[in-house]
Design a protein around this motif. Structure first.
Motif, PDB file in Angstrom:
ATOM      1  N   TRP A   1       0.833  -1.229  -0.116  1.00 13.56           N
ATOM      2  CA  TRP A   1       0.050  -0.027  -0.127  1.00 13.56           C
ATOM      3  C   TRP A   1       0.795   0.945   0.158  1.00 13.56           C
ATOM      4  CZ3 TRP A   1      -4.612   2.334  -0.446  1.00 13.56           C
ATOM      5  CH2 TRP A   1      -4.754   3.644   0.229  1.00 13.56           C
ATOM      6  N   THR A   2       1.943   1.132   1.055  1.00 16.69           N
ATOM      7  CA  THR A   2       2.711   2.520   1.225  1.00 16.69           C
ATOM      8  C   THR A   2       3.389   2.671  -0.181  1.00 16.69           C
ATOM      9  OG1 THR A   2       2.968   1.944   3.301  1.00 16.69           O
ATOM     10  CG2 THR A   2       4.365   3.685   2.482  1.00 16.69           C
TER      11      THR A   2
ATOM     12  N   LEU B   1       2.714   1.747  -3.242  1.00 15.44           N
ATOM     13  CA  LEU B   1       1.896   2.273  -4.204  1.00 15.44           C
ATOM     14  C   LEU B   1       1.653   3.755  -4.095  1.00 15.44           C
ATOM     15  CD1 LEU B   1       0.320   0.291  -6.187  1.00 15.44           C
ATOM     16  CD2 LEU B   1      -1.834   0.951  -5.030  1.00 15.44           C
ATOM     17  N   LEU B   2       1.565   4.090  -2.871  1.00 13.02           N
ATOM     18  CA  LEU B   2       1.322   5.724  -2.797  1.00 13.02           C
ATOM     19  C   LEU B   2       2.424   6.649  -3.194  1.00 13.02           C
ATOM     20  CD1 LEU B   2      -0.601   5.719   0.794  1.00 13.02           C
ATOM     21  CD2 LEU B   2      -1.709   6.011  -1.393  1.00 13.02           C
ATOM     22  N   ILE B   3       3.550   5.891  -2.860  1.00 14.37           N
ATOM     23  CA  ILE B   3       4.876   6.806  -3.099  1.00 14.37           C
ATOM     24  C   ILE B   3       4.881   6.716  -4.407  1.00 14.37           C
ATOM     25  CG2 ILE B   3       7.396   6.378  -2.879  1.00 14.37           C
ATOM     26  CD1 ILE B   3       7.005   5.629  -0.124  1.00 14.37           C
ATOM     27  N   VAL B   4       4.664   5.592  -5.280  1.00 15.87           N
ATOM     28  CA  VAL B   4       4.628   5.302  -6.903  1.00 15.87           C
ATOM     29  C   VAL B   4       3.887   6.727  -7.460  1.00 15.87           C
ATOM     30  CG1 VAL B   4       4.143   4.493  -8.862  1.00 15.87           C
ATOM     31  CG2 VAL B   4       5.429   3.261  -7.114  1.00 15.87           C
ATOM     32  N   VAL B   5       2.706   6.781  -6.775  1.00 15.41           N
ATOM     33  CA  VAL B   5       1.405   7.822  -7.300  1.00 15.41           C
ATOM     34  C   VAL B   5       2.133   9.186  -6.989  1.00 15.41           C
ATOM     35  CG1 VAL B   5      -0.681   8.497  -7.322  1.00 15.41           C
ATOM     36  CG2 VAL B   5      -0.362   6.186  -7.104  1.00 15.41           C
TER      37      VAL B   5
ATOM     38  N   ILE C   1      -1.049  14.979 -10.774  1.00 16.96           N
ATOM     39  CA  ILE C   1      -0.989  15.855 -10.068  1.00 16.96           C
ATOM     40  C   ILE C   1      -1.995  15.606  -8.664  1.00 16.96           C
ATOM     41  CG2 ILE C   1      -0.568  18.302  -8.952  1.00 16.96           C
ATOM     42  CD1 ILE C   1       0.803  18.680 -11.794  1.00 16.96           C
ATOM     43  N   THR C   2      -3.153  15.436  -9.246  1.00 18.89           N
ATOM     44  CA  THR C   2      -4.346  15.428  -8.053  1.00 18.89           C
ATOM     45  C   THR C   2      -4.126  13.936  -7.549  1.00 18.89           C
ATOM     46  OG1 THR C   2      -5.765  16.947  -9.790  1.00 18.89           O
ATOM     47  CG2 THR C   2      -6.824  15.556  -7.840  1.00 18.89           C
ATOM     48  N   GLY C   3      -3.834  13.098  -8.284  1.00 16.04           N
ATOM     49  CA  GLY C   3      -3.894  11.731  -7.477  1.00 16.04           C
ATOM     50  C   GLY C   3      -2.675  11.745  -6.566  1.00 16.04           C
ATOM     51  N   ALA C   4      -1.681  12.663  -6.953  1.00 15.60           N
ATOM     52  CA  ALA C   4      -0.618  12.562  -5.949  1.00 15.60           C
ATOM     53  C   ALA C   4      -1.130  13.196  -4.766  1.00 15.60           C
ATOM     54  CB  ALA C   4       0.557  13.257  -6.931  1.00 15.60           C
ATOM     55  N   THR C   5      -1.770  14.097  -4.927  1.00 16.66           N
ATOM     56  CA  THR C   5      -2.224  15.125  -3.595  1.00 16.66           C
ATOM     57  C   THR C   5      -3.145  13.981  -2.690  1.00 16.66           C
ATOM     58  OG1 THR C   5      -3.997  16.105  -4.620  1.00 16.66           O
ATOM     59  CG2 THR C   5      -2.067  17.423  -4.499  1.00 16.66           C
ATOM     60  N   LEU C   6      -3.745  13.352  -3.175  1.00 22.00           N
ATOM     61  CA  LEU C   6      -4.811  12.444  -2.557  1.00 22.00           C
ATOM     62  C   LEU C   6      -3.985  11.203  -1.944  1.00 22.00           C
ATOM     63  CD1 LEU C   6      -7.788  12.173  -5.132  1.00 22.00           C
ATOM     64  CD2 LEU C   6      -7.838  13.109  -3.076  1.00 22.00           C
ATOM     65  N   ALA C   7      -2.924  10.954  -2.929  1.00 21.39           N
ATOM     66  CA  ALA C   7      -2.108   9.837  -2.416  1.00 21.39           C
ATOM     67  C   ALA C   7      -1.356  10.260  -1.237  1.00 21.39           C
ATOM     68  CB  ALA C   7      -1.150   9.223  -3.332  1.00 21.39           C
ATOM     69  N   MET C   8      -0.726  11.646  -1.305  1.00 21.26           N
ATOM     70  CA  MET C   8      -0.129  12.163  -0.105  1.00 21.26           C
ATOM     71  C   MET C   8      -0.673  12.301   1.420  1.00 21.26           C
ATOM     72  SD  MET C   8       2.494  15.557  -0.343  1.00 21.26           S
ATOM     73  CE  MET C   8       3.279  15.230  -2.106  1.00 21.26           C
ATOM     74  N   ALA C   9      -2.027  12.484   0.942  1.00 18.81           N
ATOM     75  CA  ALA C   9      -2.840  12.740   2.305  1.00 18.81           C
ATOM     76  C   ALA C   9      -3.180  11.335   2.692  1.00 18.81           C
ATOM     77  CB  ALA C   9      -4.466  13.152   1.706  1.00 18.81           C
TER      78      ALA C   9
ATOM     79  N   THR D   1      -1.654   7.155   6.420  1.00 18.16           N
ATOM     80  CA  THR D   1      -1.068   5.724   6.723  1.00 18.16           C
ATOM     81  C   THR D   1       0.158   6.091   7.712  1.00 18.16           C
ATOM     82  OG1 THR D   1      -1.417   5.273   4.682  1.00 18.16           O
ATOM     83  CG2 THR D   1      -0.180   3.744   5.745  1.00 18.16           C
ATOM     84  N   MET D   2       1.035   6.974   7.483  1.00 13.90           N
ATOM     85  CA  MET D   2       2.346   6.858   8.168  1.00 13.90           C
ATOM     86  C   MET D   2       1.866   7.381   9.948  1.00 13.90           C
ATOM     87  SD  MET D   2       4.324   5.739   6.360  1.00 13.90           S
ATOM     88  CE  MET D   2       5.930   5.618   7.078  1.00 13.90           C
ATOM     89  N   LEU D   3       0.978   8.023  10.147  1.00 16.63           N
ATOM     90  CA  LEU D   3       0.491   8.543  11.359  1.00 16.63           C
ATOM     91  C   LEU D   3       0.107   7.238  11.972  1.00 16.63           C
ATOM     92  CD1 LEU D   3      -0.886  12.303  11.044  1.00 16.63           C
ATOM     93  CD2 LEU D   3       1.261  11.369  12.066  1.00 16.63           C
ATOM     94  N   PHE D   4      -0.684   6.621  11.283  1.00 20.38           N
ATOM     95  CA  PHE D   4      -1.154   5.452  11.878  1.00 20.38           C
ATOM     96  C   PHE D   4      -0.142   4.394  12.302  1.00 20.38           C
ATOM     97  CE2 PHE D   4      -5.336   6.785  12.398  1.00 20.38           C
ATOM     98  CZ  PHE D   4      -6.134   6.605  11.194  1.00 20.38           C
ATOM     99  N   ARG D   5       0.860   4.467  11.328  1.00 18.85           N
ATOM    100  CA  ARG D   5       1.883   3.451  11.597  1.00 18.85           C
ATOM    101  C   ARG D   5       2.670   3.696  12.992  1.00 18.85           C
ATOM    102  NH1 ARG D   5       5.441   1.033  13.171  1.00 18.85           N
ATOM    103  NH2 ARG D   5       7.158   0.178  12.250  1.00 18.85           N
TER     104      ARG D   5
END
Lengths: 438, 326, 286
Positions: free
Chosen positions: A23-24, A26-30, A396-404, A409-413
């Motif tokens: 999951w992480t 994937l997010l980083i790739v986006v 770019i929009t996808g990247a902002t959503l992925a960053m959110a 995710t990281m905070l939950f980690r």
């Protein structure tokens, strides 16, 4: 009633399993794809988007509005419910706080992406004009970011202290980090008093600030003359829309987190039931505002409004419009009115619909109005009469959503998803009858 | 004897043909040489023009690079660029009865502001309010409103309203948020989405700019800046020179009148009239008056038309307002 | 017979080549230049000749810039060189005389001027001559029965006689082009005078108006212009909102309520935020 050790074992952060890593990654790739697209946008200019002189704002802005709206969940779940003394919210508050913080940070970043001259960002502070609604936005967003962070941080202190102790043997370095951020929390009377007072202050403060945030966001549109934007409804409309988007996002994240981290003992059907009712309430209010916003101008059928609404009801944007209203509002209202509908899985699906509907609703607020100016669109290339985001904009929009999502995710980690100390205290509540707030 | 005659005839024919061929080629060659010597420099497309620079030297410049213009070389400003010319309030009157979509205004403006985007600053709209009312051509530029929505919403003071009525843009400050474009009800602002393609003409701009600052709000588009907004500026660079804005002088039908409202006088270059009387006699009005923007452009309704509406149709291009080089 | 035939072939080949359209097209002609000159005299001011050079190329009038024009004063027996000038980007040039004494009239008190262009590789030579006599206009503002009039007399300098039945234009100076007062043609009467009423309510800076009485491009006297200033206008009032605090003013003129309320809100909220951050420190110290 749960054993303290059991609570600890269930709620302390764990390492990512395989799913988490995938999951992480994937997010980083986006995010990287979006970053590349953004650099290209910086070099070539915003011509890489499909925005042109008529559709001058596009999904960057509607995405920004979506982030601002979703960040309202902190105000609703944490502050509002706290002041109304709803006890069931405990396991949900941290999730809400984290979503809130992530979304408002991304809102700030997203709006900078829409600026064509980010190199002149400081002008917004040096040459700021108080008369401009954008200046009000520039003031309120950092304020809300700070308040959201404090809303997350103050209740976190006891948990950080617990984690420091928990990891002392197994992960000394991590334990040290937790220690630094725990600010020497010992649970003493003095500290508890300061903490309690502070949280109360934040709760009282974040409500007006949250309301102002949504209102100022709405005023970005209603301070123009345009059809569909120049509405006296806009402020309240946006506030209720934020309520819907926030709760929808919360339910979606809660469901996923509950399954992934196996928190069924803590987030029970009761919570889903309560959240479901809250979502129905939010959707009903929002539906009411939508009726006012769309039906009454249709009744009047003044020329400008009429052609704009025709486009939304029957024209090019009709499929999207009806998806947003029916799929994003009416269907969730109906399904969630029934007790069976408030079970976790149907709730998740409905919440997902609500979030999707919310995102596309803001697209419908921004784009059709811009393509409907007072003077006819003439003398420009035909492609300027329509707007659909370009690949760069999607990336770019996808990247902002992925960053959110990555922030969440990281905070939950690293942070306990459900407040440990508080849960422990509440379990003691029945035994000792001590009113501990944290 | 026969053989001899045959062979000599053949030889003659042979020689004659050879000589004829040589002459033909030589003649053609000669003609080419003569034409080169006589060739006039201005008789084909890549000709050069002799121009005088501002310090009096004569230079040869490719005529495709030269655009006729007249700009003041004196720039000891007696006023602050953000405050404007004192004791003046500029207004424009557009006589819709005379407009037949000649589009000279548009080409003059495009030329003098080096517009290279796809959206011109002067647009002549084909208007028809309802199917029973008469169609007409309506030239619009920035209305330089007295209560400008665009200025109100600018977060960084990049666009500003002057004492003399002009609304100008400081392209060095604009952050490209496009809120002003969203706020303008007349859709008159354009945006530089990419690097403006003004490269070839920098030569001319340099020639006339060596006494100005690099870019001034008083001459919009010189140069255009990527990621900022542009619009009609009512040509303060021409006004400084005592000249009318370029669209006003370019119009062959005298559609545009320009002047100072305080002086109560407007002129289109040929006729000079009292503004108050003109508006009263011809029932002048303003666009979208009910919005309360208080625009500075008055329109004279298209009654007693001097030219037919249909005369303008052939010039009408729904999808283009800026001519691009081939 | 051989050589004659040969000669015939050679000659015909040559003629054939000469007749080729190629050759004719490239033999360019010089265009005809046209000069136009106007004599202008401003009373108590400059005296100059406005020279325009143009040519008609392919049915369009083209201005000729950067060419040298020579100006001569032609007398019966000699031609005095007055100087030269070069046309600007618009093909125009102004040649200023310091005073009329720089040029000499002929025996009939007429000044004869010739402007000429020597020609260059693009244009043929050209010249234009004009003749004029010196005339003066004296103008003043008169108030009669609370009506303002512009009164002017047109006189021939040499004979000191008034010039009768010449049309004068009266106008008020404005920013771009002057605004005409009175009729299009105001003909001088037998005393060489005109009297033109000034309409009410013409605005001017501080109420000052500058009027021009112009004899425009007359055949005998060229262009003569006299100016007179008076405070008979309506003073201009600055109605702009530039000095006021408005929603569209720059930041130094923000409306007061926007200065008060948002700042109060900001200070209030951030005051609390500072308090909260201080609490964090207090907490960590205790």
């Amino acid at each position: 009633m749960k054993n303290y050790d059991k609570i600890l074992k269930d709620l302390t952060p764990r390492k990512f399993n395989k799913l988490g890593i995938i999951w992480t990654s994937l997010l980083i790739v986006v995010i990287i794809a979006g970053l590349i697209a953004y650099i290209d946008q910086l070099i070539k200019g915003q011509v890489v988007t499909n925005m042109r002189d008529y559709a001058l704002w596009g999904i960057y802005i509607s995405n920004f509005v979506f982030f601002v709206a979703t960040s309202f969940v902190g105000t609703v779940i944490v502050a509002f419910l706290r002041l109304t003394h709803k006890g069931w919210r405990t396991p949900l508050v941290r999730i809400a706080e984290i979503i809130s913080l992530a979304c408002i940070i991304m809102a700030g970043i997203t709006i900078m992406i829409d600026m064509a001259r980010p190199d002149r960002l400081l002008n917004l502070f040096i040459h700021a004009r108080l008369q401009s609604p954008i200046t009000w936005d520039v003031i309120i967003i950092p304020t809300y970011i700070v308040l959201s962070f404090l809303l997350l941080y103050f209740p976190l202190l006891p948990d950080l202290a617990i984690l420091k102790k928990y990891y002392k043997e197994t992960k000394p370095k991590l334990s040290k980090w937790y220690g630094t951020f725990a600010l020497n929390w010992t649970g003493s009377k003095v500290q508890k008093a300061i903490q309690t007072k502070s949280i109360k202050t934040i709760a009282y403060l974040i409500i007006p600030v949250g309301f102002i945030l949504q209102t100022v966001d709405a005023w970005l549109f209603s301070t123009t003359y345009r059809v569909g934007w120049s509405s006296t409804n806009m402020g309240a409309y946006f506030i209720s829309g934020a309520f819907v988007a926030g709760v929808g996002a919360l339910i979606t994240v809660v469901y996923v987190i509950r399954r992934t981290y196996k928190l069924e003992d803590y987030i029970t059907y009761l919570h889903f039931d309560k959240m479901g009712r809250l979502l129905v309430l939010a959707c009903l209010i929002y539906l009411y505002f939508n009726i006012n916003e769309y039906l009454i101008p249709a009744f009047l059928a003044d020329k400008e409004e009429e052609s704009h609404l025709r486009l939304l009801f029957f024209g090019k944007y009709a499929p999207l419009f009806w998806f947003v209203i029916i799929g994003g509002l009416i269907v969730p209202i109906i399904v969630l009115t029934f007790k069976k509908g408030r079970k976790p899985l149907p709730m998740f699906i409905m919440a997902l619909l609500v979030v999707l509907g919310s995102w596309w609703k803001r697209y419908l607020i921004v784009t059709p109005t811009l393509l409907h100016p007072f003077l006819p669109i003439q003398g420009v290339p035909e492609s300027w009469r329509q707007y659909f985001p370009s690949l760069h904009e999607w990336l770019i929009t996808g990247a902002t959503l992925a960053m959110a999502l990555l922030i969440i995710t990281m905070l939950f980690r690293y942070l306990p998803i459900i407040p440990i100390q508080r849960t422990a205290d509440e379990n003691e509540l029945l035994k000792t009858d001590k009113n501990t707030e944290s | 004897m026969e053989n001899n005659n045959n062979s000599s005839r053949r030889k003659f024919l042979d020689k004659g043909l050879k000589l004829g061929l040589v002459t033909a080629i030589g003649g053609l060659g000669l003609s080419k040489i003569v034409s080169q010597l006589n060739a006039k420099p201005d008789s084909n497309s890549h000709d050069k023009m002799e121009l005088m620079t501002t310090d009096g030297t004569l230079i040869q410049v490719d005529s495709t690079e030269v655009h006729a213009m007249d700009h003041s070389q004196e720039h000891d400003k007696k006023y602050n660029v953000r405050e404007g010319i004192p004791n003046r309030k500029f207004v424009m009157v557009v006589d819709l009865a005379k407009c037949k979509n000649a589009l000279s205004c548009q080409s003059a403006c495009n030329k003098h502001h080096y517009i290279t985007g796809d959206n011109a600053w002067v647009k002549v709209y084909k208007m028809q309010e309802s199917k029973d009312t008469a169609p007409y051509w309506m030239p619009t530029t920035c209305q330089h409103c007295d209560q400008p929505a665009c200025v109100t919403v600018c977060p960084v003071d990049a666009t500003f309203k002057r004492r003399d009525g002009l609304v100008l843009i400081d392209n060095t400050r604009c952050i490209g948020c496009r809120f002003c474009m969203a706020a303008c009800p007349y859709s008159t602002r354009v945006f530089n989405w990419s690097e403006p393609d003004q490269g070839e003409i920098t030569l001319t701009m340099d020639m006339e700019q060596h006494q100005h600052e690099a870019s001034s709000p008083e001459h919009a588009g010189v140069p255009s800046v990527k990621g900022t907004v542009d619009k009609c500026d009512f040509c303060p660079h021409a006004i400084d020179n005592g000249e009318l804005p370029h669209c006003v002088t370019a119009c062959p039908n005298g559609v545009f009148y320009f002047g100072d409202k305080y002086e109560d006088t407007v002129t289109n270059g040929d006729e000079t009239l009292r503004l108050g009387k003109l508006l009263e006699d011809k029932a002048g009005y303003r666009l979208m008056e009910s919005l309360g923007t208080e625009p500075s452009i008055y329109y004279l309704p298209p009654t007693d038309r001097l030219v037919d509406f249909e005369d303008g149709i052939e010039n009408y291009n729904e999808f283009q307002s800026v001519e691009k080089p081939e | 017979m051989n050589s004659r035939l040969l000669l015939f072939v050679i000659i015909s080949a040559f003629i054939f080549n000469i007749g080729s359209p190629d050759l004719y097209a490239q033999k360019a002609k010089k265009n005809k230049a046209r000069l136009n000159v106007q004599y202008v005299k401003i009373m108590d001011g400059e005296i100059y000749f406005d020279i325009k050079a143009s040519a008609r190329i392919k049915k369009k009038t083209v201005k000729i810039s950067g060419i040298e024009i020579n100006i001569f004063n032609e007398l019966e027996d000699e031609r005095i060189d007055l100087g030269k000038t070069v046309t600007d980007m618009d093909g125009e040039s102004r040649f200023v005389l310091k005073s009329l004494n720089e040029i000499k009239p002929d025996s009939s008190n007429t000044y004869n001027i010739v402007v000429s262009f020597k020609g260059n590789e693009s244009f043929k030579k050209a010249k234009k001559s004009i003749s004029f006599k010196d005339a003066i206009i004296e103008a003043k503002i008169i108030t009669k029965d609370s009506v303002n009039y512009i009164s002017a007399i047109l006189t021939d300098t040499e004979t000191k006689n008034p010039i009768v039945d010449e049309s004068l234009t009266v106008q008020v100076q404005r920013l771009f082009k002057p605004l005409r007062i009175g009729e299009e043609f105001n003909n001088t009467d037998e005393d060489g005078t005109i009297m033109v009423p000034v309409e009410e309510g013409i605005p001017g800076i501080d109420g000052n108006l500058t009027f021009e009485v112009v004899l425009n491009e007359s055949d005998d006297f060229g262009t003569v212009k006299a100016m007179v200033t008076g405070s008979i206008g309506v003073p201009i009032v600055d109605e702009s909102t530039f000095d006021q605090r408005t929603m569209w003013s720059p930041r130094n003129k923000t409306p007061v309520f926007l200065l008060i309320f948002p700042n109060l809100l900001i200070i209030g909220i951030w005051g609390f935020i500072v308090y909260l951050i201080l609490n964090l420190f207090k907490l960590s110290k205790s």
